[in-house]
Design a protein around this motif. Structure first.
Motif, PDB file in Angstrom:
ATOM      1  N   UNK A 423     -59.010   1.682 -12.822  1.00  6.84           N
ATOM      2  CA  UNK A 423     -58.755   1.857 -14.255  1.00  6.84           C
ATOM      3  C   UNK A 423     -59.667   2.945 -14.805  1.00  6.84           C
ATOM      4  N   UNK A 424     -60.909   2.929 -14.354  1.00  3.46           N
ATOM      5  CA  UNK A 424     -61.872   3.962 -14.755  1.00  3.46           C
ATOM      6  C   UNK A 424     -61.332   5.356 -14.477  1.00  3.46           C
ATOM      7  N   UNK A 425     -60.830   5.559 -13.262  1.00  2.00           N
ATOM      8  CA  UNK A 425     -60.329   6.878 -12.844  1.00  2.00           C
ATOM      9  C   UNK A 425     -59.087   7.273 -13.635  1.00  2.00           C
ATOM     10  N   UNK A 426     -58.238   6.296 -13.947  1.00  2.00           N
ATOM     11  CA  UNK A 426     -57.028   6.595 -14.705  1.00  2.00           C
ATOM     12  C   UNK A 426     -57.348   7.029 -16.129  1.00  2.00           C
ATOM     13  N   UNK A 427     -58.320   6.371 -16.774  1.00  2.00           N
ATOM     14  CA  UNK A 427     -58.685   6.772 -18.132  1.00  2.00           C
ATOM     15  C   UNK A 427     -59.441   8.099 -18.105  1.00  2.00           C
ATOM     16  N   UNK A 428     -60.307   8.277 -17.094  1.00  2.00           N
ATOM     17  CA  UNK A 428     -61.078   9.521 -16.989  1.00  2.00           C
ATOM     18  C   UNK A 428     -60.181  10.711 -16.652  1.00  2.00           C
ATOM     19  N   UNK A 429     -58.936  10.449 -16.242  1.00  2.00           N
ATOM     20  CA  UNK A 429     -57.979  11.528 -15.986  1.00  2.00           C
ATOM     21  C   UNK A 429     -57.809  12.402 -17.234  1.00  2.00           C
ATOM     22  N   UNK A 430     -57.998  11.798 -18.407  1.00  2.00           N
ATOM     23  CA  UNK A 430     -57.873  12.556 -19.649  1.00  2.00           C
ATOM     24  C   UNK A 430     -59.057  13.459 -19.922  1.00  2.00           C
ATOM     25  N   UNK A 431     -60.207  13.099 -19.364  1.00  2.00           N
ATOM     26  CA  UNK A 431     -61.430  13.899 -19.564  1.00  2.00           C
ATOM     27  C   UNK A 431     -62.330  13.679 -18.365  1.00  2.00           C
ATOM     28  N   UNK A 432     -62.461  14.699 -17.540  1.00  2.00           N
ATOM     29  CA  UNK A 432     -63.149  14.537 -16.257  1.00  2.00           C
ATOM     30  C   UNK A 432     -64.610  14.112 -16.404  1.00  2.00           C
ATOM     31  N   UNK A 433     -65.283  14.612 -17.458  1.00  2.00           N
ATOM     32  CA  UNK A 433     -66.706  14.316 -17.621  1.00  2.00           C
ATOM     33  C   UNK A 433     -66.956  13.191 -18.624  1.00  2.00           C
ATOM     34  N   UNK A 434     -65.933  12.359 -18.863  1.00  2.00           N
ATOM     35  CA  UNK A 434     -66.085  11.258 -19.823  1.00  2.00           C
ATOM     36  C   UNK A 434     -67.151  10.274 -19.335  1.00  2.00           C
ATOM     37  N   UNK A 435     -67.995   9.837 -20.255  1.00  2.00           N
ATOM     38  CA  UNK A 435     -69.023   8.848 -19.913  1.00  2.00           C
ATOM     39  C   UNK A 435     -68.404   7.445 -19.898  1.00  2.00           C
ATOM     40  N   UNK A 436     -69.148   6.485 -19.351  1.00  2.00           N
ATOM     41  CA  UNK A 436     -68.664   5.097 -19.334  1.00  2.00           C
ATOM     42  C   UNK A 436     -68.473   4.567 -20.752  1.00  2.00           C
ATOM     43  N   UNK A 443     -60.681   2.498 -24.394  1.00  2.00           N
ATOM     44  CA  UNK A 443     -59.964   1.274 -24.022  1.00  2.00           C
ATOM     45  C   UNK A 443     -59.957   0.280 -25.180  1.00  2.00           C
ATOM     46  N   UNK A 444     -61.067   0.225 -25.920  1.00  2.00           N
ATOM     47  CA  UNK A 444     -61.165  -0.672 -27.079  1.00  2.00           C
ATOM     48  C   UNK A 444     -60.142  -0.301 -28.140  1.00  2.00           C
ATOM     49  N   UNK A 445     -60.100   0.987 -28.486  1.00  2.00           N
ATOM     50  CA  UNK A 445     -59.163   1.457 -29.518  1.00  2.00           C
ATOM     51  C   UNK A 445     -57.728   1.235 -29.064  1.00  2.00           C
ATOM     52  N   UNK A 465     -50.010   2.053  -6.721  1.00  2.00           N
ATOM     53  CA  UNK A 465     -49.185   3.248  -6.910  1.00  2.00           C
ATOM     54  C   UNK A 465     -48.105   2.969  -7.946  1.00  2.00           C
ATOM     55  N   UNK A 466     -48.045   3.835  -8.961  1.00  2.00           N
ATOM     56  CA  UNK A 466     -47.061   3.670 -10.025  1.00  2.00           C
ATOM     57  C   UNK A 466     -47.430   2.596 -11.033  1.00  2.00           C
ATOM     58  N   UNK A 467     -48.626   1.990 -10.877  1.00  2.00           N
ATOM     59  CA  UNK A 467     -49.060   0.955 -11.818  1.00  2.00           C
ATOM     60  C   UNK A 467     -48.244  -0.313 -11.740  1.00  2.00           C
ATOM     61  N   UNK A 468     -47.780  -0.659 -10.537  1.00  2.00           N
ATOM     62  CA  UNK A 468     -46.895  -1.824 -10.394  1.00  2.00           C
ATOM     63  C   UNK A 468     -47.617  -3.159 -10.536  1.00  2.00           C
ATOM     64  N   UNK A 469     -48.968  -3.130 -10.521  1.00  2.00           N
ATOM     65  CA  UNK A 469     -49.704  -4.386 -10.643  1.00  2.00           C
ATOM     66  C   UNK A 469     -50.165  -4.660 -12.077  1.00  2.00           C
ATOM     67  N   UNK A 478     -53.123   1.712 -21.345  1.00  2.00           N
ATOM     68  CA  UNK A 478     -53.986   2.551 -20.511  1.00  2.00           C
ATOM     69  C   UNK A 478     -53.638   4.030 -20.680  1.00  2.00           C
ATOM     70  N   UNK A 479     -52.344   4.333 -20.841  1.00  2.00           N
ATOM     71  CA  UNK A 479     -51.923   5.717 -21.091  1.00  2.00           C
ATOM     72  C   UNK A 479     -52.469   6.215 -22.426  1.00  2.00           C
TER      73      UNK A 479
END
Length: 575
Positions: A423-436, A443-445, A465-469, A478-479
């Motif tokens: 999940x961390x990697x999927x959200x960080x996809x929007x900003x590579x250097x995003x902090x925790x 995620x809160x918003x 893969x594909x977010x099936x879980x 998450x998107x």
């Protein structure tokens, strides 16, 4: 295949070394029969043991040298071909990443996968063979003919008869095999397409009890591929028996007529042995060439398909002189924009004009097929408009670099896409250097924190893969978090709340309002409740803008909007 040689430039020194080693190996192999003839004629015939040991030792050293050259040459050939394959795969992937959505319709995803994997492997394997044989086989054939003639011209008529038979057989077989090899690759595309659809659509297939139908569909395509593969392999299989027949008949002929010439005193025994070995080297060189010809047609078909993918020039590309926006605000303006999909009879959007300002929420609503998603897909320049102007910060998007334009945008697509990883990697996809902290805030918003914390590993939980879980609503949240962590100037939500329940939808919109106060927000929605509070609502009908204003203004001025509202809300809610 010749066009692909441009990707061999990084390996020029290695190729030169391979050619030198192949030359040395060929010279070693060609010199051995002459030494064997000397041993027979000058050593064995004269019972000169020292001469036999001396020449035998020289033969052993030459054999050892040739073997070392062959091993080193094979190592570098494999290394060059593997590196070449890496470059080809990288180029196809990079080119595909630059394709517009229209180009993905031209070459299917399944075909691109086949071209990146199977086609590249076919070409790679042939280049391994070519690098090893391009010098060895011709030198063995030409050198063998010259040295065989030096041993005895009288037997050369056997070679004159045999070589044209071999060449003719190879050409006849290849002319029939090449079209079938091209067909094999196309049928592989079909197999990949069916497998891809069967795996990604497995839930729908099971829900509609179409498992047997899909199995039959796959079996038909698989059988079709098998039939063509069997046909082409039958043709190719005919080559080896012909080659071995010619080889053995040639050996018998050389020994037969050579024995007659020895009996007549016209030839020595050593010369016959050398001539036989040279003839075998010539025929084996032809055999190597024939083996190469077995693989070349399929590789040539694969190379054509690779070149076809690499030759496609993306329709959407940066202008020669790109402009940077002066203001950094996210102001969006459509000026009489018209857009048509390639091949469509009618425009998908006609004469659209409006502006969306920072700090303002612009909602887009309309019936199915009215052009809502198409409109927002024009802003990141997934497609180019036919006429009019689309401005971001007062600069036409066609005059900006795509990278600069998309840096300004946080895009949440209609179909939520997640990637394999955490999940961390999927959200960080929007900003590579995003902090925790930034990831947790996003995620809160997005109202995703609760279900993330309930997962076993929290933000480190794996996404399949594909977010099936995860559920559809969780995927959407998450998107949205992925777009929020980017903190862009422009937010585009393309029907991104459809899988949320009303309670979560309301909480999310309230949180978004606080988070995106300074940004330009565009929301495509089906629900009236999602867009009622927007600063301006754009109403689309069959690609045309039929209304713009607030909810209350449109209730008075737009019949289309009133129909949408009354179809969704009770009279009390409308009031």
């Amino acid at each position: 295949m010749i066009k692909l040689l441009r990707f061999m430039k990084p390996f020029r020194l290695a190729i030169v070394l391979i050619l030198i080693l192949a030359f040395a190996q060929s010279m070693a192999n060609l010199y051995l029969p002459t030494l064997m003839a000397d041993i027979v004629d000058n050593g064995i015939a004269k019972s000169d043991t020292n001469y036999i040991w001396r020449i035998g030792g020289l033969m052993l050293l030459i054999t050892l040298g040739g073997t070392i050259c062959a091993i080193i040459g094979s190592f570098f050939s494999s290394r060059v071909a593997t590196g070449f394959g890496k470059i080809i795969r990288g180029n196809i992937f990079t080119r595909a990443e630059a394709f517009s959505l229209h180009e993905f319709d031209t070459i299917s995803t399944a075909s691109l996968i086949t071209r990146t994997t199977n086609d590249t492997t076919q070409v790679q394997q042939v280049y391994v063979m070519i690098l090893g044989m391009m010098i060895t086989a011709p030198m063995m054939a030409i050198g063998g003919i010259i040295l065989a003639l030096q041993q005895d011209v009288g037997l050369s008529w056997i070679l004159v008869v045999v070589i044209p038979i071999l060449v003719g057989t190879i050409l006849l077989i290849m002319t029939r095999a090449i079209p079938l090899f091209q067909s094999v690759q196309k049928k592989l595309d079909k197999i990949n397409l069916i497998v891809d659809e069967g795996l990604t659509g497995v839930r729908v297939i099971r829900a509609f009890d179409r498992v047997k139908y899909e199995e039959k569909r796959f079996d038909d395509a698989n059988l079709d591929l098998t039939d063509v593969s069997i046909r082409v392999n039958r043709i190719i299989a005919f080559l080896m028996p012909v080659m071995m027949l010619v080889l053995n008949v040639s050996s018998v002929a050389i020994l037969w007529f050579g024995a007659i010439r020895i009996d007549n005193g016209q030839m020595q025994v050593g010369a016959l042995i050398a001539f036989l070995q040279y003839a075998m080297q010539i025929l084996f060189a032809m055999l190597m060439v024939s083996m190469m010809f077995i693989m070349v047609p399929r590789a040539a078909a694969s190379a054509d398909r690779i070149n076809e993918a690499l030759a496609i020039k993306p329709e959407i590309k940066d202008a020669e002189q790109v402009k940077l926006a002066n203001a950094q605000s996210g102001y969006v303006e459509f000026q009489d924009v018209t857009f048509s999909y390639p091949g469509a009879e009618e425009p998908a959007l006609s004469h659209i004009s409006f502006s969306a300002k920072p700090g303002q929420v612009t909602a887009i609503i309309g019936g199915t097929g009215s052009g809502k998603s198409t409109l927002v897909n024009l802003i990141p320049r997934f497609y180019d408009i036919d006429s009019g102007n689309l401005l971001v910060d007062n600069v036409d998007v066609r005059e900006m670099s795509q990278e600069h334009l998309r840096e300004k945008i946080g895009f949440v697509p209609q179909k939520a896409i997640l990637f394999s990883g955490t999940i961390n990697e999927n959200i960080r996809f929007g900003k590579r250097d995003a902090t925790d902290d930034e990831i947790r805030r996003a995620a809160e918003v997005a109202q995703a924190s609760d279900f993330i914390q309930d997962m076993k590993d929290g933000f480190d939980s794996a996404i399949a893969q594909g977010g099936t879980n995860v559920s559809g609503g969780q995927k959407q949240r998450l998107s949205i978090a992925r777009a929020l962590v980017r903190r862009p100037e422009i937010y585009i939500f393309d029907d991104s709340f459809s899988a949320l329940d009303f309670k979560t939808d309301a909480r999310l919109r309230a949180a978004l309002k606080q988070e995106t106060q300074e940004a330009t927000v565009l929301i495509v929605a089906q629900r009236v409740s999602t867009v009622m509070d927007a600063d301006q609502i754009i109403v689309l009908d069959e690609g045309r803008m039929v209304g713009i204003g607030t909810h209350h203004e449109l209730m008075q001025s737009s019949e289309v909007y009133r129909e949408i509202v009354t179809s969704q809300l009770a009279l009390e809610e409308i009031a």
